[in-house]
Motif scaffolding. Sequence first.
Motif, PDB file in Angstrom:
ATOM      1  N   TYR A  34      53.532  -6.080  26.144  1.00 20.58           N
ATOM      2  CA  TYR A  34      52.100  -5.944  26.942  1.00 20.58           C
ATOM      3  C   TYR A  34      51.594  -7.712  26.995  1.00 20.58           C
ATOM      4  O   TYR A  34      50.403  -8.258  26.933  1.00 20.58           O
ATOM      5  N   GLU A  35      51.677  -7.591  24.957  1.00 17.89           N
ATOM      6  CA  GLU A  35      50.699  -8.377  24.469  1.00 17.89           C
ATOM      7  C   GLU A  35      51.776 -10.200  24.538  1.00 17.89           C
ATOM      8  O   GLU A  35      50.990 -11.205  25.670  1.00 17.89           O
ATOM      9  N   ALA A  36      53.204 -10.118  24.852  1.00 20.34           N
ATOM     10  CA  ALA A  36      53.321 -11.166  25.263  1.00 20.34           C
ATOM     11  C   ALA A  36      52.959 -11.816  26.770  1.00 20.34           C
ATOM     12  O   ALA A  36      52.744 -12.989  26.808  1.00 20.34           O
ATOM     13  N   CYS A  37      52.988 -10.753  27.520  1.00 18.97           N
ATOM     14  CA  CYS A  37      52.323 -11.025  29.015  1.00 18.97           C
ATOM     15  C   CYS A  37      51.181 -11.393  28.195  1.00 18.97           C
ATOM     16  O   CYS A  37      50.805 -12.378  29.196  1.00 18.97           O
ATOM     17  N   ALA A  38      50.637 -10.655  28.565  1.00 17.17           N
ATOM     18  CA  ALA A  38      48.834 -11.047  28.445  1.00 17.17           C
ATOM     19  C   ALA A  38      48.119 -12.930  28.319  1.00 17.17           C
ATOM     20  O   ALA A  38      47.782 -13.146  28.137  1.00 17.17           O
ATOM     21  N   LEU A  39      49.395 -12.592  26.456  1.00 18.10           N
ATOM     22  CA  LEU A  39      49.183 -14.050  25.527  1.00 18.10           C
ATOM     23  C   LEU A  39      49.011 -15.290  27.437  1.00 18.10           C
ATOM     24  O   LEU A  39      48.960 -16.802  27.807  1.00 18.10           O
ATOM     25  N   GLN A  40      50.658 -15.087  28.297  1.00 19.77           N
ATOM     26  CA  GLN A  40      50.861 -16.114  28.961  1.00 19.77           C
ATOM     27  C   GLN A  40      50.240 -16.246  30.150  1.00 19.77           C
ATOM     28  O   GLN A  40      49.484 -17.119  30.753  1.00 19.77           O
ATOM     29  N   VAL A  41      49.474 -15.066  31.043  1.00 21.54           N
ATOM     30  CA  VAL A  41      48.403 -15.355  31.356  1.00 21.54           C
ATOM     31  C   VAL A  41      47.024 -15.355  31.195  1.00 21.54           C
ATOM     32  O   VAL A  41      46.303 -16.223  32.507  1.00 21.54           O
ATOM     33  N   GLU A  42      46.581 -15.637  30.012  1.00 23.65           N
ATOM     34  CA  GLU A  42      45.205 -16.145  29.503  1.00 23.65           C
ATOM     35  C   GLU A  42      45.363 -17.012  29.595  1.00 23.65           C
ATOM     36  O   GLU A  42      44.350 -18.332  29.825  1.00 23.65           O
ATOM     37  N   ILE A  43      47.025 -18.620  28.823  1.00 21.61           N
ATOM     38  CA  ILE A  43      46.947 -19.410  29.350  1.00 21.61           C
ATOM     39  C   ILE A  43      46.952 -20.460  30.521  1.00 21.61           C
ATOM     40  O   ILE A  43      46.378 -20.787  30.064  1.00 21.61           O
ATOM     41  N   LEU A  44      47.406 -19.200  31.555  1.00 16.83           N
ATOM     42  CA  LEU A  44      47.472 -19.926  32.865  1.00 16.83           C
ATOM     43  C   LEU A  44      46.658 -20.046  33.802  1.00 16.83           C
ATOM     44  O   LEU A  44      46.380 -20.999  34.150  1.00 16.83           O
ATOM     45  N   LYS A  45      45.350 -18.972  33.382  1.00 15.02           N
ATOM     46  CA  LYS A  45      44.454 -18.832  33.814  1.00 15.02           C
ATOM     47  C   LYS A  45      43.278 -20.163  33.403  1.00 15.02           C
ATOM     48  O   LYS A  45      42.332 -20.467  34.064  1.00 15.02           O
ATOM     49  N   LYS A  46      43.536 -20.372  32.067  1.00 16.71           N
ATOM     50  CA  LYS A  46      42.522 -21.365  31.856  1.00 16.71           C
ATOM     51  C   LYS A  46      42.658 -23.069  32.675  1.00 16.71           C
ATOM     52  O   LYS A  46      42.032 -23.491  32.347  1.00 16.71           O
ATOM     53  N   TYR A  47      44.895 -22.710  32.606  1.00 19.15           N
ATOM     54  CA  TYR A  47      44.220 -24.128  33.489  1.00 19.15           C
ATOM     55  C   TYR A  47      45.038 -23.948  35.386  1.00 19.15           C
ATOM     56  O   TYR A  47      45.877 -24.601  35.002  1.00 19.15           O
ATOM     57  N   GLY A  48      43.946 -22.933  34.969  1.00 16.77           N
ATOM     58  CA  GLY A  48      43.802 -22.658  36.786  1.00 16.77           C
ATOM     59  C   GLY A  48      44.587 -22.411  37.798  1.00 16.77           C
ATOM     60  O   GLY A  48      44.580 -22.500  39.233  1.00 16.77           O
ATOM     61  N   PHE A  49      45.686 -21.554  36.899  1.00 21.11           N
ATOM     62  CA  PHE A  49      47.132 -20.410  37.989  1.00 21.11           C
ATOM     63  C   PHE A  49      46.071 -19.931  38.792  1.00 21.11           C
ATOM     64  O   PHE A  49      45.204 -18.699  37.792  1.00 21.11           O
ATOM     65  N   THR A  50      46.528 -19.560  39.587  1.00 17.73           N
ATOM     66  CA  THR A  50      46.058 -18.011  40.299  1.00 17.73           C
ATOM     67  C   THR A  50      47.173 -17.031  39.431  1.00 17.73           C
ATOM     68  O   THR A  50      48.572 -17.152  40.283  1.00 17.73           O
ATOM     69  N   GLY A  57      54.947  -4.599  40.864  1.00 15.70           N
ATOM     70  CA  GLY A  57      55.019  -2.752  40.724  1.00 15.70           C
ATOM     71  C   GLY A  57      55.486  -3.154  38.829  1.00 15.70           C
ATOM     72  O   GLY A  57      55.626  -1.423  38.240  1.00 15.70           O
ATOM     73  N   MET A  58      55.883  -3.559  37.869  1.00 19.26           N
ATOM     74  CA  MET A  58      56.189  -3.521  36.489  1.00 19.26           C
ATOM     75  C   MET A  58      54.810  -4.748  36.018  1.00 19.26           C
ATOM     76  O   MET A  58      54.588  -6.277  36.298  1.00 19.26           O
ATOM     77  N   ASP A  59      54.551  -3.644  34.996  1.00 21.76           N
ATOM     78  CA  ASP A  59      53.220  -3.487  33.980  1.00 21.76           C
ATOM     79  C   ASP A  59      52.935  -4.811  33.685  1.00 21.76           C
ATOM     80  O   ASP A  59      52.419  -5.798  33.391  1.00 21.76           O
ATOM     81  N   THR A  60      54.684  -5.553  33.185  1.00 19.58           N
ATOM     82  CA  THR A  60      54.770  -6.321  32.167  1.00 19.58           C
ATOM     83  C   THR A  60      54.802  -8.107  32.648  1.00 19.58           C
ATOM     84  O   THR A  60      55.775  -8.575  32.388  1.00 19.58           O
ATOM     85  N   ALA A  61      55.443  -7.549  34.369  1.00 26.67           N
ATOM     86  CA  ALA A  61      55.264  -9.068  34.695  1.00 26.67           C
ATOM     87  C   ALA A  61      54.291  -9.655  35.492  1.00 26.67           C
ATOM     88  O   ALA A  61      52.970  -9.520  35.690  1.00 26.67           O
ATOM     89  N   TYR A  62      54.615 -10.896  35.980  1.00 26.64           N
ATOM     90  CA  TYR A  62      53.476 -11.404  36.530  1.00 26.64           C
ATOM     91  C   TYR A  62      53.648 -12.608  37.375  1.00 26.64           C
ATOM     92  O   TYR A  62      55.343 -13.578  37.207  1.00 26.64           O
ATOM     93  N   LYS A  63      52.725 -13.355  38.778  1.00 29.46           N
ATOM     94  CA  LYS A  63      53.529 -14.958  38.861  1.00 29.46           C
ATOM     95  C   LYS A  63      52.304 -15.513  39.029  1.00 29.46           C
ATOM     96  O   LYS A  63      51.255 -15.254  39.691  1.00 29.46           O
TER      97      LYS A  63
END
Length: 391
Positions: A34-50, A57-63
């Motif tokens: 959960y923490e590792a996923c959240a850290l990555q999502v945060e920085i990617l959003k900061k740089y303009g990623f959707t 369906g996986m809580d700790t997955a993202y695109k």
Amino acid sequence: MQHRVDEIVEGLSQELRELTLAIHCHPELGLEEYEACALQVEILKKYGFTVEEKYCGMDTAYKASYIGSKPGPKIAMLAEYDALPGLGHGCGHNLIAMIAVGAGIAMREFADTYGAEIHVFGTPAEESVGGKVIMADAGAFDDMDVAMMSHPSHMDAESMNTLAIDSYKVSFHGKTAHAAGAPHEGINALDAVINFFNMINALRQQTQEDARIHGIITKGGEAPNIIPDYSEAIIEARAAKIDYLEELCQKVLRCAEAAAIGTGCTVEIGPAGGKFLDTNSNLTLSALNARQMKTLGLDLVPPSPAPLPASSDLGDVSYRCPAIQNTFAIIDEADGGPHTAAFAEAAGGDRAIERGLLFIKGFVLTAIELMTKPEELKKIKAEFDKISRRP
């Protein structure tokens, strides 16, 4: 061009260092990252990623997606970030996350200039069920032009193929009895699991050279004076190609059925972990990436004809789109390899981070080649089209 890539990556280096060390210092097991996923999502959003969170369906997955201002190839970078039980980041997945996120962010400027879509996939649980398998089954990679990632190792190498793997939990049910007073009234589940392993050992003589069968007995009884009514084993089988693995697994499971019949037990067979396809590294893409690494002063070991004696859920991606996974040295071979305490320590060191940043630059240069030289992508796809597809 290389100078501009250097500038971008060096400008990101402090944030990426903090990201990988934060993941390294807080290891999380598969599907619990959960923490590792959240850290990555945060920085990617900061740089303009959707970002699509809880992907497939996986809580700790993202695109995470960045669509350039011009059309162009769809380039995927694959992040891993799960840890190992008892070892933390003994496989260095904190570095894989840093490289995927960093490369994705660094590619943005060139996606706008030349045209491309950049997609960073957060793929959990590589060490267990295989998040990429779930994503591949859902069609997540079907429209990607390429997928790339890098794995820490003891050597700098081009993408290597890996073995297909499947695993099973095999449970035998018998009947308890007093082992001295009335053993004839019992049905010995321990005998069944021992016979199962003995039959597997006999089977090995008739397997192909690339095949591997290995397992452990996890339950074998409660006391020596009680005929065990329950035993359990975890079995893994591997082979260079998935078609032969499926044939081999049927033979292994027949050994379990025969062991049950021979002892009078019943047997239950179920999955014990992920089923990964063999990896079909796209050698054209791998060579293109190796040429970019050479411009950065690094010669990668060319791919071996034989697959590595390991397995990865990248295999499932490689049947969906052209895919590579190069490796970079973070430790000397004599000091320990993946899945060791020494490797876990190395994965949080300066050498590992600096070398990871270098490989980010190589992936960005590779992406620029794909954006600006359509003939390279055409050759990559021509090789991919020769792979025998699986449903």
